[in-house]
Design a protein around this motif. Structure first.
Motif, PDB file in Angstrom:
ATOM      1  N   ALA A 311      18.337  47.922  68.417  1.00 60.25           N
ATOM      2  CA  ALA A 311      17.605  46.705  68.744  1.00 60.25           C
ATOM      3  C   ALA A 311      18.507  45.496  68.538  1.00 60.25           C
ATOM      4  O   ALA A 311      19.466  45.549  67.762  1.00 60.25           O
ATOM      5  CB  ALA A 311      16.376  46.584  67.839  1.00 60.25           C
ATOM      6  N   PRO A 312      18.232  44.367  69.221  1.00 60.80           N
ATOM      7  CA  PRO A 312      19.028  43.160  68.997  1.00 60.80           C
ATOM      8  C   PRO A 312      19.034  42.775  67.521  1.00 60.80           C
ATOM      9  O   PRO A 312      18.030  42.902  66.830  1.00 60.80           O
ATOM     10  CB  PRO A 312      18.298  42.114  69.847  1.00 60.80           C
ATOM     11  N   VAL A 313      20.163  42.321  67.050  1.00 65.03           N
ATOM     12  CA  VAL A 313      20.334  42.000  65.633  1.00 65.03           C
ATOM     13  C   VAL A 313      20.451  40.491  65.463  1.00 65.03           C
ATOM     14  O   VAL A 313      21.295  39.865  66.088  1.00 65.03           O
ATOM     15  CB  VAL A 313      21.606  42.676  65.081  1.00 65.03           C
ATOM     16  N   PRO A 314      19.610  39.866  64.636  1.00 65.52           N
ATOM     17  CA  PRO A 314      19.737  38.431  64.409  1.00 65.52           C
ATOM     18  C   PRO A 314      21.080  38.079  63.800  1.00 65.52           C
ATOM     19  O   PRO A 314      21.681  38.877  63.074  1.00 65.52           O
ATOM     20  CB  PRO A 314      18.602  38.140  63.422  1.00 65.52           C
ATOM     21  N   LEU A 315      21.499  36.869  64.060  1.00 61.86           N
ATOM     22  CA  LEU A 315      22.794  36.402  63.571  1.00 61.86           C
ATOM     23  C   LEU A 315      22.912  36.536  62.069  1.00 61.86           C
ATOM     24  O   LEU A 315      23.931  36.969  61.543  1.00 61.86           O
ATOM     25  CB  LEU A 315      22.975  34.932  63.980  1.00 61.86           C
ATOM     26  N   HIS A 316      21.857  36.197  61.327  1.00 65.41           N
ATOM     27  CA  HIS A 316      21.976  36.160  59.875  1.00 65.41           C
ATOM     28  C   HIS A 316      22.090  37.532  59.249  1.00 65.41           C
ATOM     29  O   HIS A 316      22.395  37.645  58.066  1.00 65.41           O
ATOM     30  CB  HIS A 316      20.780  35.415  59.261  1.00 65.41           C
ATOM     31  N   GLU A 317      21.856  38.623  60.030  1.00 67.40           N
ATOM     32  CA  GLU A 317      21.966  39.953  59.450  1.00 67.40           C
ATOM     33  C   GLU A 317      23.218  40.695  59.888  1.00 67.40           C
ATOM     34  O   GLU A 317      23.415  41.844  59.522  1.00 67.40           O
ATOM     35  CB  GLU A 317      20.701  40.765  59.765  1.00 67.40           C
ATOM     36  N   LEU A 318      24.076  40.075  60.675  1.00 66.11           N
ATOM     37  CA  LEU A 318      25.397  40.645  60.897  1.00 66.11           C
ATOM     38  C   LEU A 318      26.214  40.506  59.618  1.00 66.11           C
ATOM     39  O   LEU A 318      25.996  39.580  58.832  1.00 66.11           O
ATOM     40  CB  LEU A 318      26.114  39.914  62.031  1.00 66.11           C
ATOM     41  N   PRO A 319      27.150  41.414  59.357  1.00 63.45           N
ATOM     42  CA  PRO A 319      28.014  41.230  58.192  1.00 63.45           C
ATOM     43  C   PRO A 319      28.700  39.865  58.237  1.00 63.45           C
ATOM     44  O   PRO A 319      29.091  39.391  59.303  1.00 63.45           O
ATOM     45  CB  PRO A 319      29.031  42.379  58.322  1.00 63.45           C
ATOM     46  N   LEU A 320      28.803  39.228  57.094  1.00 62.87           N
ATOM     47  CA  LEU A 320      29.412  37.899  57.024  1.00 62.87           C
ATOM     48  C   LEU A 320      30.925  38.079  56.983  1.00 62.87           C
ATOM     49  O   LEU A 320      31.505  38.356  55.935  1.00 62.87           O
ATOM     50  CB  LEU A 320      28.913  37.159  55.781  1.00 62.87           C
ATOM     51  N   SER A 353      28.126  27.746  64.597  1.00 61.62           N
ATOM     52  CA  SER A 353      29.338  28.023  63.825  1.00 61.62           C
ATOM     53  C   SER A 353      29.048  28.749  62.521  1.00 61.62           C
ATOM     54  O   SER A 353      29.972  29.212  61.854  1.00 61.62           O
ATOM     55  CB  SER A 353      30.086  26.716  63.536  1.00 61.62           C
ATOM     56  N   GLY A 354      27.782  28.838  62.145  1.00 63.51           N
ATOM     57  CA  GLY A 354      27.430  29.582  60.943  1.00 63.51           C
ATOM     58  C   GLY A 354      27.073  28.724  59.752  1.00 63.51           C
ATOM     59  O   GLY A 354      27.060  29.209  58.625  1.00 63.51           O
ATOM     60  N   GLU A 532      37.538  36.046  73.720  1.00 65.54           N
ATOM     61  CA  GLU A 532      37.814  35.022  74.728  1.00 65.54           C
ATOM     62  C   GLU A 532      36.527  34.495  75.345  1.00 65.54           C
ATOM     63  O   GLU A 532      36.372  33.291  75.572  1.00 65.54           O
ATOM     64  CB  GLU A 532      38.712  35.609  75.816  1.00 65.54           C
ATOM     65  N   ARG A 533      35.583  35.372  75.584  1.00 62.05           N
ATOM     66  CA  ARG A 533      34.338  34.981  76.255  1.00 62.05           C
ATOM     67  C   ARG A 533      33.448  34.132  75.356  1.00 62.05           C
ATOM     68  O   ARG A 533      32.767  33.217  75.829  1.00 62.05           O
ATOM     69  CB  ARG A 533      33.596  36.245  76.700  1.00 62.05           C
ATOM     70  N   THR A 534      33.432  34.414  74.065  1.00 61.37           N
ATOM     71  CA  THR A 534      32.545  33.705  73.142  1.00 61.37           C
ATOM     72  C   THR A 534      33.221  32.558  72.417  1.00 61.37           C
ATOM     73  O   THR A 534      32.537  31.764  71.759  1.00 61.37           O
ATOM     74  CB  THR A 534      31.989  34.670  72.081  1.00 61.37           C
ATOM     75  N   GLY A 535      34.553  32.489  72.509  1.00 62.86           N
ATOM     76  CA  GLY A 535      35.258  31.455  71.762  1.00 62.86           C
ATOM     77  C   GLY A 535      35.199  31.651  70.260  1.00 62.86           C
ATOM     78  O   GLY A 535      35.476  30.731  69.497  1.00 62.86           O
ATOM     79  N   GLY A 536      34.803  32.847  69.803  1.00 68.02           N
ATOM     80  CA  GLY A 536      34.711  33.103  68.364  1.00 68.02           C
ATOM     81  C   GLY A 536      33.512  32.450  67.709  1.00 68.02           C
ATOM     82  O   GLY A 536      33.429  32.384  66.479  1.00 68.02           O
ATOM     83  N   ASN A 537      32.543  31.952  68.506  1.00 66.02           N
ATOM     84  CA  ASN A 537      31.341  31.338  67.939  1.00 66.02           C
ATOM     85  C   ASN A 537      30.425  32.441  67.407  1.00 66.02           C
ATOM     86  O   ASN A 537      30.000  33.311  68.169  1.00 66.02           O
ATOM     87  CB  ASN A 537      30.631  30.519  69.022  1.00 66.02           C
ATOM     88  N   PRO A 538      30.077  32.426  66.110  1.00 59.01           N
ATOM     89  CA  PRO A 538      29.294  33.531  65.550  1.00 59.01           C
ATOM     90  C   PRO A 538      27.936  33.720  66.219  1.00 59.01           C
ATOM     91  O   PRO A 538      27.500  34.850  66.447  1.00 59.01           O
ATOM     92  CB  PRO A 538      29.142  33.135  64.068  1.00 59.01           C
ATOM     93  N   PHE A 539      27.243  32.620  66.523  1.00 56.28           N
ATOM     94  CA  PHE A 539      25.935  32.736  67.165  1.00 56.28           C
ATOM     95  C   PHE A 539      26.062  33.388  68.541  1.00 56.28           C
ATOM     96  O   PHE A 539      25.329  34.320  68.879  1.00 56.28           O
ATOM     97  CB  PHE A 539      25.291  31.358  67.295  1.00 56.28           C
TER      98      PHE A 539
END
Length: 707
Positions: A311-320, A353-354, A532-539
């Motif tokens: 299932a899709p994973v919210p940003l805050h529950e990805l490993p930091l 950016s987190g 490259e596609r996301t620019g390293g933006n965590p969100f």
């Protein structure tokens, strides 16, 4: 008589004890090895896996020898009465090393069993048993799980799972308090849960219930609206049907639903009691994954391209990942506060950016360390009737329901009692912080300060100047540093020695770690393409990782709905002329050609730059400076360009390509004899002419396009 019985702890720093005495486990890497073996649940772990986990990236040549040496030292510590080959605790087997232990000897297992007991007790209506089980589980927590191992991916995965499970236990306790009628304690517990993890739906549902049950139905509705805005801003999602049902129940004063079973409209982490949960997947699960007990191990995730997907994973529950510097700085802030010294920290960065994730991490660490955590702000929290100072006062112990003298915010003058005898906001907040800090250190989190009323920023500026040395830490998050009261506050804090953190975009290696955590082994080129596609933006990265791998890059790639929604919201705030300029720029290329766009838009370069400036403010365009710092260029990021392009109909795109081709042709004709013409515009002209379709014939030069 000395016992050989060893107990292990992962709910805090990695620990082993014998007869209550803490054993010396040696250096950090050896403690990491012990943790990795414990997480295998008495199963053998191959040496190659241990090397890969202990040396992320490329293990050194002598990694296997180092593992064997660490194992030998651990054997001597854990089972000193037997020679290495006779030990029954840490054995060498054909498939790897195995650490044998009983379930009752690992605090994580005891924690999981206590939570399962509490859930079972709640299911059968035993509120005292449920409360005892939840509180017993929470007492096992000695701090952040696997503390000091944050840079090991396997530890990050397990830490996220345990933090989430601890949140489940705390939510269960708060729900029991609500059922038992302890409304003040239930509301305090629920609000602290939101401060720790502001995107967990179950915590917000508990807060709505507690507010309503306390006779504060208007505040309950505002709480739902805050959550709805937060969810839309951070994840581009709407509340679940169950949460919307709770909102309707508040509107209708439906006592049956609001006073119903503890499961309520929003379930806790598991719908029913069951066996201890296995290890989590690499990204954890959030309020939208109802059965947290079924999450797979990171090494058993579906292979990319297979039919089974998570299932899709919210940003805050990805490993930091990639925030070691920021976490260390926040730890220093908390350490200073715990020792009685007030500290301020500023976190600034672009959307996604987190910033909010770092605040949530600070809240979790502070809560584990015994701090009182209070929070103000977050997306949508500063409405017309919002009172951020009162919000903070409501959460501080002993001040619930107090309100400062109206109209005495940033422009109130010297702190002191108001004309009616009520304290002004500055005096009230200082007194509340002093009172709360007398019993426990305090962490005050202020998110999205640049969206707060100017009076609130002014109030904090006065508090910063008057706050004595107390065990108080304040972490302020902002998007932009703009002139005005907020900018003045930040400048004051910087002069007073505040730590200023600016999270950087994730690197390619960090994106690779998160991609592996999400998918297991994947295509070797995917991480680089995603970076490259996301620019390293965590969100943005989190939203892409929620897609099947084949939809992230390549011919079937698409922009995730949440990312598209964010870009569309920014575009909607721009005027018609700026939108028209962006429509044309999106079809031309990543570099914004000011001269060409001025021609196509029938305006002057000066007037066009005003439109570019508006797009820059909304984050649709970006400025890329050259190394000299004096020059640079405007860029249209790929994802934003794609959103704009997709919104155009095919006929509209053909017309715009034809217009771009005409102006390029005219400019090329005017500069055909100029110096240093390298044919680049002719290549662009060819592309626009082809894309113009039937309109291309009349848009190009009279002769051949190239040659």
């Amino acid at each position: 008589m000395r016992s050989d019985h060893v107990r292990y702890g992962l709910l805090g720093p990695v620990q082993a004890t014998r007869d209550g005495a803490v054993l010396d486990l040696g250096p950090r890497q050896r403690r990491a090895l012990l943790a990795r073996l414990l997480l295998a649940d008495s199963r053998p772990v191959p040496v190659r896996d241990l090397c890969a986990d202990l040396w992320p990236g490329r293990p050194p040549t002598g990694a296997a020898s180092s593992v064997r040496a660490h194992v030998s030292r651990l054997r001597a510590t854990l089972d000193p009465g037997r020679p290495g080959r006779e030990t029954t605790v840490l054995t060498s087997e054909p498939t790897g090393y195995r650490l044998a232990f009983a379930t009752r000897d690992l605090d994580v297992k005891c924690f999981e069993e206590s939570v399962a007991f509490a859930r079972a007790a709640l299911a059968r209506g035993d509120l005292d048993g449920a409360r005892g089980g939840a509180e017993g589980a929470l007492r096992l927590c000695r701090g952040r799980p696997l503390a000091e191992l944050d840079d090991y991916l396997f530890a990050q995965v397990e830490t996220e799972r345990l933090v989430s499970l601890r949140q489940d236990a705390a939510e269960l306790r708060a729900m029991v308090l609500l059922r038992q009628g302890d409304l003040d304690e239930a509301l305090t517990a629920a609000e602290r849960l939101i401060a720790e993890a502001p995107l967990r739906e179950a915590s917000w549902a508990l807060t709505v219930r507690a507010l309503y049950r306390s006779g504060r139905s208007v505040e309950a509705l505002r709480c739902f609206e805050r959550f709805q805005r937060t969810l839309k801003e951070e994840l581009g999602l709407d509340p679940s049907p169950a949460m919307r049902e709770l909102h309707t129940a508040v509107l209708r004063h439906s006592a049956d639903l609001l006073d119903g079973p503890a499961g309520g409209p929003v379930e806790l982490g598991s719908a029913a009691p069951g066996p201890a949960a296995p290890r989590a997947d690499a990204t954890g699960a959030g309020p939208f994954a109802p059965d947290r007990s079924a999450r797979p191990d990171a090494r058993s995730l579906p292979a990319p391209g297979s039919a089974a997907r998570l299932a899709p994973v919210p940003l805050h529950e990805l490993p930091l990942v990639g925030r070691e510097h920021e976490i260390a700085a926040l730890d220093e802030t908390l350490t200073a506060a715990a020792s009685g010294r007030s500290r301020w920290t500023i976190v600034s960065g672009a959307p996604g950016s987190g910033r909010s994730r770092l605040l949530a991490e600070a809240a979790a660490r502070a809560t584990a360390a015994g701090f009182t955590v209070v929070r103000s702000g977050g997306p949508g929290a500063y409405g017309d009737s919002a009172d951020p100072a009162a919000r903070l006062l409501d959460q501080l112990p002993g001040t619930r329901g107090e309100r400062p003298q109206a109209g005495t915010g940033a422009d109130a003058g010297p702190a002191g009692p108001g004309p009616s005898g009520a304290p002004d906001a500055v005096t009230a907040l200082l007194a509340a912080l002093r009172g709360a800090a007398a019993t426990a250190p305090v962490l005050c989190l202020v998110d999205d300060l640049d969206e707060a009323p100017a009076a609130f920023a002014g109030l904090l500026r006065q508090v910063a100047g008057l706050l004595p040395e107390l065990p108080v830490a304040v972490v302020v998050a902002v998007r932009d540093v703009a002139p005005g009261v907020t900018g003045g506050l930040l400048a004051d804090l910087a002069r007073r020695g505040a730590v200023w953190l600016e999270p950087e975009p994730l690197t390619r290696d960090q994106v690779a770690l998160l991609t592996t955590a999400r998918d297991g082994a994947g295509p070797p080129d995917q991480a680089g393409a995603l970076h490259e596609r996301t620019g390293g933006n965590p969100f943005v990265l989190a939203q892409f990782l929620a897609l099947p791998p084949e939809r992230r890059i390549g011919p079937r790639a698409r922009v995730p709905a949440a990312v598209r929604g964010v870009v569309e919201a920014r575009l909607a705030r721009l005027d018609q002329d700026t939108r028209a300029m962006l429509d044309r720029a999106a079809l031309d290329g990543p570099a914004v050609d000011i001269d060409l766009l001025a021609r196509v838009c029938a305006t002057t370069p000066d007037e066009l730059l005003a439109r570019v400036e508006a797009a820059l403010r909304e984050g649709v365009l970006v400025w890329e400076p050259e190394p000299d710092g004096l020059t640079g260029r405007y860029l249209f990021p790929e994802l934003s360009r794609e959103v704009v392009r997709v919104a155009l109909t095919p006929p509209a795109r053909q017309r715009l390509h034809a217009a771009l081709a005409r102006e390029l042709s005219r400019r090329d004709a005017g500069e055909r004899d100029g110096p240093d013409r390298d044919g680049l515009d002719r290549d662009r002209l060819d592309r626009h002419l082809r894309a113009a379709g039937p309109l291309g014939a009349g848009a190009g030069p009279p002769g051949p396009v190239s040659g």
